[in-house]
Motif scaffolding. Structure first.
Motif, PDB file in Angstrom:
ATOM      1  N   THR A  15       0.842  -1.205   0.000  1.00  0.00           N
ATOM      2  CA  THR A  15       0.000   0.000   0.000  1.00  0.00           C
ATOM      3  C   THR A  15       0.873   1.249   0.000  1.00  0.00           C
ATOM      4  O   THR A  15       0.618   2.205  -0.745  1.00  0.00           O
ATOM      5  CB  THR A  15      -0.930  -0.006   1.229  1.00  0.00           C
ATOM      6  N   ALA A  16       1.914   1.246   0.801  1.00  0.00           N
ATOM      7  CA  ALA A  16       2.824   2.395   0.843  1.00  0.00           C
ATOM      8  C   ALA A  16       3.512   2.593  -0.502  1.00  0.00           C
ATOM      9  O   ALA A  16       3.660   3.730  -0.980  1.00  0.00           O
ATOM     10  CB  ALA A  16       3.857   2.198   1.956  1.00  0.00           C
ATOM     11  N   ALA A  17       3.922   1.499  -1.145  1.00  0.00           N
ATOM     12  CA  ALA A  17       4.566   1.602  -2.456  1.00  0.00           C
ATOM     13  C   ALA A  17       3.594   2.137  -3.495  1.00  0.00           C
ATOM     14  O   ALA A  17       3.964   2.962  -4.346  1.00  0.00           O
ATOM     15  CB  ALA A  17       5.117   0.244  -2.878  1.00  0.00           C
ATOM     16  N   ALA A  18       2.333   1.703  -3.447  1.00  0.00           N
ATOM     17  CA  ALA A  18       1.334   2.187  -4.403  1.00  0.00           C
ATOM     18  C   ALA A  18       1.072   3.671  -4.205  1.00  0.00           C
ATOM     19  O   ALA A  18       0.978   4.435  -5.179  1.00  0.00           O
ATOM     20  CB  ALA A  18       0.045   1.382  -4.253  1.00  0.00           C
ATOM     21  N   ILE A  19       0.965   4.104  -2.948  1.00  0.00           N
ATOM     22  CA  ILE A  19       0.741   5.529  -2.671  1.00  0.00           C
ATOM     23  C   ILE A  19       1.945   6.353  -3.122  1.00  0.00           C
ATOM     24  O   ILE A  19       1.794   7.416  -3.744  1.00  0.00           O
ATOM     25  CB  ILE A  19       0.436   5.739  -1.172  1.00  0.00           C
ATOM     26  N   ALA A  20       3.148   5.883  -2.849  1.00  0.00           N
ATOM     27  CA  ALA A  20       4.355   6.603  -3.270  1.00  0.00           C
ATOM     28  C   ALA A  20       4.420   6.696  -4.795  1.00  0.00           C
ATOM     29  O   ALA A  20       4.762   7.752  -5.355  1.00  0.00           O
ATOM     30  CB  ALA A  20       5.595   5.914  -2.727  1.00  0.00           C
ATOM     31  N   GLY A  21       4.083   5.613  -5.488  1.00  0.00           N
ATOM     32  CA  GLY A  21       4.078   5.638  -6.961  1.00  0.00           C
ATOM     33  C   GLY A  21       3.076   6.641  -7.493  1.00  0.00           C
ATOM     34  O   GLY A  21       3.348   7.368  -8.451  1.00  0.00           O
ATOM     35  N   TYR A  22       1.903   6.702  -6.891  1.00  0.00           N
ATOM     36  CA  TYR A  22       0.864   7.656  -7.304  1.00  0.00           C
ATOM     37  C   TYR A  22       1.366   9.090  -7.125  1.00  0.00           C
ATOM     38  O   TYR A  22       1.190   9.935  -8.007  1.00  0.00           O
ATOM     39  CB  TYR A  22      -0.405   7.410  -6.481  1.00  0.00           C
ATOM     40  N   ILE A  23       1.989   9.356  -6.001  1.00  0.00           N
ATOM     41  CA  ILE A  23       2.513  10.700  -5.739  1.00  0.00           C
ATOM     42  C   ILE A  23       3.592  11.069  -6.756  1.00  0.00           C
ATOM     43  O   ILE A  23       3.619  12.193  -7.278  1.00  0.00           O
ATOM     44  CB  ILE A  23       3.055  10.794  -4.291  1.00  0.00           C
ATOM     45  N   VAL A  24       4.483  10.144  -7.083  1.00  0.00           N
ATOM     46  CA  VAL A  24       5.547  10.407  -8.058  1.00  0.00           C
ATOM     47  C   VAL A  24       4.952  10.700  -9.427  1.00  0.00           C
ATOM     48  O   VAL A  24       5.341  11.661 -10.102  1.00  0.00           O
ATOM     49  CB  VAL A  24       6.531   9.214  -8.126  1.00  0.00           C
ATOM     50  N   ILE A  25       3.979   9.911  -9.858  1.00  0.00           N
ATOM     51  CA  ILE A  25       3.363  10.113 -11.176  1.00  0.00           C
ATOM     52  C   ILE A  25       2.645  11.452 -11.232  1.00  0.00           C
ATOM     53  O   ILE A  25       2.766  12.191 -12.216  1.00  0.00           O
ATOM     54  CB  ILE A  25       2.417   8.939 -11.503  1.00  0.00           C
ATOM     55  N   CYS A  26       1.929  11.803 -10.180  1.00  0.00           N
ATOM     56  CA  CYS A  26       1.245  13.106 -10.155  1.00  0.00           C
ATOM     57  C   CYS A  26       2.244  14.259 -10.188  1.00  0.00           C
ATOM     58  O   CYS A  26       2.028  15.266 -10.868  1.00  0.00           O
ATOM     59  CB  CYS A  26       0.357  13.205  -8.925  1.00  0.00           C
ATOM     60  N   SER A  27       3.346  14.129  -9.463  1.00  0.00           N
ATOM     61  CA  SER A  27       4.374  15.176  -9.449  1.00  0.00           C
ATOM     62  C   SER A  27       5.002  15.349 -10.825  1.00  0.00           C
ATOM     63  O   SER A  27       5.227  16.480 -11.283  1.00  0.00           O
ATOM     64  CB  SER A  27       5.457  14.840  -8.437  1.00  0.00           C
ATOM     65  N   LEU A  28       5.270  14.246 -11.507  1.00  0.00           N
ATOM     66  CA  LEU A  28       5.840  14.336 -12.855  1.00  0.00           C
ATOM     67  C   LEU A  28       4.872  15.024 -13.806  1.00  0.00           C
ATOM     68  O   LEU A  28       5.275  15.842 -14.641  1.00  0.00           O
ATOM     69  CB  LEU A  28       6.203  12.942 -13.375  1.00  0.00           C
ATOM     70  N   GLY A  29       3.595  14.696 -13.691  1.00  0.00           N
ATOM     71  CA  GLY A  29       2.593  15.343 -14.542  1.00  0.00           C
ATOM     72  C   GLY A  29       2.540  16.840 -14.312  1.00  0.00           C
ATOM     73  O   GLY A  29       2.420  17.623 -15.261  1.00  0.00           O
ATOM     74  N   GLN A  30       2.618  17.254 -13.058  1.00  0.00           N
ATOM     75  CA  GLN A  30       2.621  18.682 -12.741  1.00  0.00           C
ATOM     76  C   GLN A  30       3.858  19.376 -13.296  1.00  0.00           C
ATOM     77  O   GLN A  30       3.783  20.493 -13.815  1.00  0.00           O
ATOM     78  CB  GLN A  30       2.538  18.890 -11.221  1.00  0.00           C
ATOM     79  N   ASN A  31       5.013  18.731 -13.194  1.00  0.00           N
ATOM     80  CA  ASN A  31       6.250  19.317 -13.731  1.00  0.00           C
ATOM     81  C   ASN A  31       6.163  19.485 -15.242  1.00  0.00           C
ATOM     82  O   ASN A  31       6.587  20.513 -15.781  1.00  0.00           O
ATOM     83  CB  ASN A  31       7.458  18.458 -13.370  1.00  0.00           C
ATOM     84  N   ILE A  32       5.642  18.495 -15.931  1.00  0.00           N
ATOM     85  CA  ILE A  32       5.502  18.587 -17.390  1.00  0.00           C
ATOM     86  C   ILE A  32       4.553  19.714 -17.752  1.00  0.00           C
ATOM     87  O   ILE A  32       4.826  20.502 -18.654  1.00  0.00           O
ATOM     88  CB  ILE A  32       5.035  17.234 -17.965  1.00  0.00           C
ATOM     89  N   ARG A  33       3.432  19.812 -17.053  1.00  0.00           N
ATOM     90  CA  ARG A  33       2.465  20.876 -17.314  1.00  0.00           C
ATOM     91  C   ARG A  33       3.091  22.244 -17.074  1.00  0.00           C
ATOM     92  O   ARG A  33       2.897  23.187 -17.852  1.00  0.00           O
ATOM     93  CB  ARG A  33       1.234  20.677 -16.432  1.00  0.00           C
ATOM     94  N   ARG A  34       3.878  22.375 -16.014  1.00  0.00           N
ATOM     95  CA  ARG A  34       4.530  23.648 -15.701  1.00  0.00           C
ATOM     96  C   ARG A  34       5.540  24.026 -16.787  1.00  0.00           C
ATOM     97  O   ARG A  34       5.619  25.176 -17.210  1.00  0.00           O
ATOM     98  CB  ARG A  34       5.229  23.557 -14.337  1.00  0.00           C
ATOM     99  N   GLU A  35       6.336  23.041 -17.245  1.00  0.00           N
ATOM    100  CA  GLU A  35       7.332  23.321 -18.284  1.00  0.00           C
ATOM    101  C   GLU A  35       6.671  23.718 -19.596  1.00  0.00           C
ATOM    102  O   GLU A  35       7.162  24.606 -20.288  1.00  0.00           O
ATOM    103  CB  GLU A  35       8.240  22.114 -18.476  1.00  0.00           C
ATOM    104  N   LYS A  36       5.563  23.089 -19.947  1.00  0.00           N
ATOM    105  CA  LYS A  36       4.844  23.482 -21.161  1.00  0.00           C
ATOM    106  C   LYS A  36       4.346  24.914 -21.055  1.00  0.00           C
ATOM    107  O   LYS A  36       4.402  25.676 -22.015  1.00  0.00           O
ATOM    108  CB  LYS A  36       3.667  22.536 -21.414  1.00  0.00           C
ATOM    109  N   GLY A  37       3.876  25.284 -19.878  1.00  0.00           N
ATOM    110  CA  GLY A  37       3.425  26.660 -19.666  1.00  0.00           C
ATOM    111  C   GLY A  37       4.560  27.651 -19.804  1.00  0.00           C
ATOM    112  O   GLY A  37       4.393  28.725 -20.397  1.00  0.00           O
ATOM    113  N   LEU A  38       5.739  27.310 -19.277  1.00  0.00           N
ATOM    114  CA  LEU A  38       6.897  28.197 -19.400  1.00  0.00           C
ATOM    115  C   LEU A  38       7.319  28.356 -20.853  1.00  0.00           C
ATOM    116  O   LEU A  38       7.688  29.454 -21.287  1.00  0.00           O
ATOM    117  CB  LEU A  38       8.065  27.662 -18.563  1.00  0.00           C
ATOM    118  N   ILE A  39       7.261  27.262 -21.617  1.00  0.00           N
ATOM    119  CA  ILE A  39       7.618  27.331 -23.038  1.00  0.00           C
ATOM    120  C   ILE A  39       6.659  28.247 -23.776  1.00  0.00           C
ATOM    121  O   ILE A  39       7.072  29.068 -24.603  1.00  0.00           O
ATOM    122  CB  ILE A  39       7.657  25.921 -23.653  1.00  0.00           C
ATOM    123  N   LYS A  40       5.374  28.153 -23.468  1.00  0.00           N
ATOM    124  CA  LYS A  40       4.382  29.023 -24.110  1.00  0.00           C
ATOM    125  C   LYS A  40       4.625  30.484 -23.741  1.00  0.00           C
ATOM    126  O   LYS A  40       4.508  31.366 -24.590  1.00  0.00           O
ATOM    127  CB  LYS A  40       2.973  28.608 -23.707  1.00  0.00           C
TER     128      LYS A  40
END
Length: 112
Positions: A15-40
């Motif tokens: 359960t802890a590994a699944a929660i940690a994986g979810y947090i990592v995936i969400c963080s990566l998605g936010q970083n990608i979204r932020r970088e796309k915004g900076l490029i625009k």
């Protein structure tokens, strides 16, 4: 086979590994979204820069013109007949440069 506490520890770890994986995936998605915004934002800021000069063909050579001037302020010793077809088309339309540094780089690129 496994004791009750061993199974409980296993499920807690999974359960802890699944929660940690979810947090990592969400963080990566936010970083990608932020970088796309900076490029625009950078692209929008670049389009708002004033044009320093336009380089286009003039009497068979490349020349740099200030904004809407019909007379070049600098003529480059580069014959357009020696350029590739793609480059000729680009310079026939006019290549906009936004700083003196861009002009210097273009001169270096086409200098013999």
């Amino acid at each position: 086979m496994f004791t009750k506490t061993a199974r409980r520890n296993y499920f807690i770890m999974m359960t802890a590994a699944a929660i940690a994986g979810y947090i990592v995936i969400c963080s990566l998605g936010q970083n990608i979204r932020r970088e796309k915004g900076l490029i625009k934002q950078e692209a929008a800021a670049a389009s708002e820069l004033p044009v320093y000069c336009i380089v286009r063909e003039y009497e068979g050579k490349l020349a740099a013109f200030r904004r809407d001037s019909a007379v070049p302020f600098m003529t480059l010793d580069v014959r357009t007949s020696m350029l590739s077809e793609y480059d000729r088309e680009q310079f026939m339309e006019g290549v906009k440069l936004y700083s003196e540094d861009e002009l210097k780089k273009l001169i270096e690129d086409f200098a013999d």
